[in-house]
Design an enzyme around this catalytic site. Structure first.
Site, short mmCIF file in Angstrom:
data_model
loop_
_atom_site.label_atom_id
_atom_site.label_comp_id
_atom_site.label_asym_id
_atom_site.label_seq_id
_atom_site.Cartn_x
_atom_site.Cartn_y
_atom_site.Cartn_z
N GLY A 40 0.84 -1.19 0.00
CA GLY A 40 0.00 0.00 0.00
C GLY A 40 0.87 1.24 0.00
O GLY A 40 2.09 1.17 0.17
N LEU A 41 0.24 2.38 -0.19
CA LEU A 41 0.97 3.64 -0.24
C LEU A 41 1.65 3.96 1.09
O LEU A 41 1.25 3.46 2.14
CB LEU A 41 0.00 4.78 -0.58
N SER A 42 2.67 4.79 1.02
CA SER A 42 3.29 5.31 2.24
C SER A 42 2.23 6.08 3.03
O SER A 42 1.49 6.89 2.46
CB SER A 42 4.45 6.24 1.88
N GLY A 43 2.14 5.80 4.33
CA GLY A 43 1.15 6.47 5.16
C GLY A 43 -0.21 5.81 5.17
O GLY A 43 -1.14 6.29 5.83
N SER A 44 -0.34 4.67 4.47
CA SER A 44 -1.64 3.99 4.42
C SER A 44 -1.96 3.26 5.71
O SER A 44 -3.12 2.96 6.00
CB SER A 44 -1.69 3.01 3.24
N SER A 47 2.48 -0.43 8.49
CA SER A 47 3.30 -0.75 9.67
C SER A 47 2.47 -0.79 10.94
O SER A 47 2.68 -1.65 11.81
CB SER A 47 4.44 0.26 9.82
N SER A 114 5.96 -1.86 -2.17
CA SER A 114 5.97 -2.79 -3.32
C SER A 114 4.95 -2.37 -4.37
O SER A 114 3.94 -3.03 -4.57
CB SER A 114 5.72 -4.24 -2.87
#
Length: 204
Positions: A40-44, A47, A114
């Site tokens: 997924g996008l950064s900030g989605s 983590s 990814s």
């Protein structure tokens, strides 16, 4: 489907078959090795959800290991940048490490943007039935409003090039095993959805 392209330089090598195999390790642990691949996008929220999932599994008595994209780039992949070629190699190396973890019987969790379908499909081919793709769906504008690392702002200012979602594409998975929407559901709801799917896959 072709696998990852390799410039193979190793010669005069052969595969060593150990006396202890995967089935024996899984029996000892009382669980099945599996790879849960967050994309997924950064900030989605990849983590955040992955960390909570790992804690929930730990509290259930499961042996896990979380491979975070940034953490892997601190060591194993510290010599890679963010060109398309380096991103492909980043995923290739990570996939091979994940395969080893799964073979050891560990429930392996990875959190990588990814962005390219082809790379994720190659990981799927490498892991086969042990691959579970989790698409963390969140609109770009929401991810950008969160911007926990301040990198969207840098990308918009031209300080970071080839940034996914800004000047480099993110290719949405076609048929992920699980989709969680972090702009609609709580972290706990997302984790519950993943655990429901995994309940019949990780128990020995």
């Amino acid at each position: 489907m072709e696998g990852f392209l390799l410039n193979v330089k190793s010669t005069n090598i052969s595969w060593h078959r150990a006396l202890v195999d995967r089935e024996m390790r899984e029996k000892l642990l009382g669980q099945n090795g599996i790879l849960i691949w967050f994309t997924g996008l950064s900030g989605s929220g990849k983590s955040t959800i992955a960390s909570e999932l790992e804690m929930r599994l730990y509290n259930m008595g499961r042996l896990t290991y979380l491979l975070d994209g940034d953490n892997v780039r601190h060591g194993l992949n510290s010599n890679l940048g963010f060109t398309k070629e380096d991103r492909i190699e980043n995923i290739r190396r990570t996939a091979e490490v994940c395969k080893l973890f799964v073979d050891s019987g560990i429930i392996t969790i990875s959190t990588f943007i990814s962005p390219f379908k082809d790379d994720r499909d190659k990981v799927r081919k490498l892991l086969g039935k042990d691959f579970v793709e989790v698409y963390v769906d969140c609109p770009l504008e929401v991810c950008e409003s969160r911007d926990p690392k301040g990198i969207y702002k840098k990308a918009r200012n031209g300080e970071i090039k080839d940034f996914t979602g800004v000047d480099s594409p993110y290719e949405v998975p076609d048929n992920p095993e699980i989709v969680v929407s972090t702009n609609l559901d709580t972290v706990q709801q997302c984790v519950n959805k993943i655990l429901d799917f995994l309940s019949c896959k990780v128990q020995e």
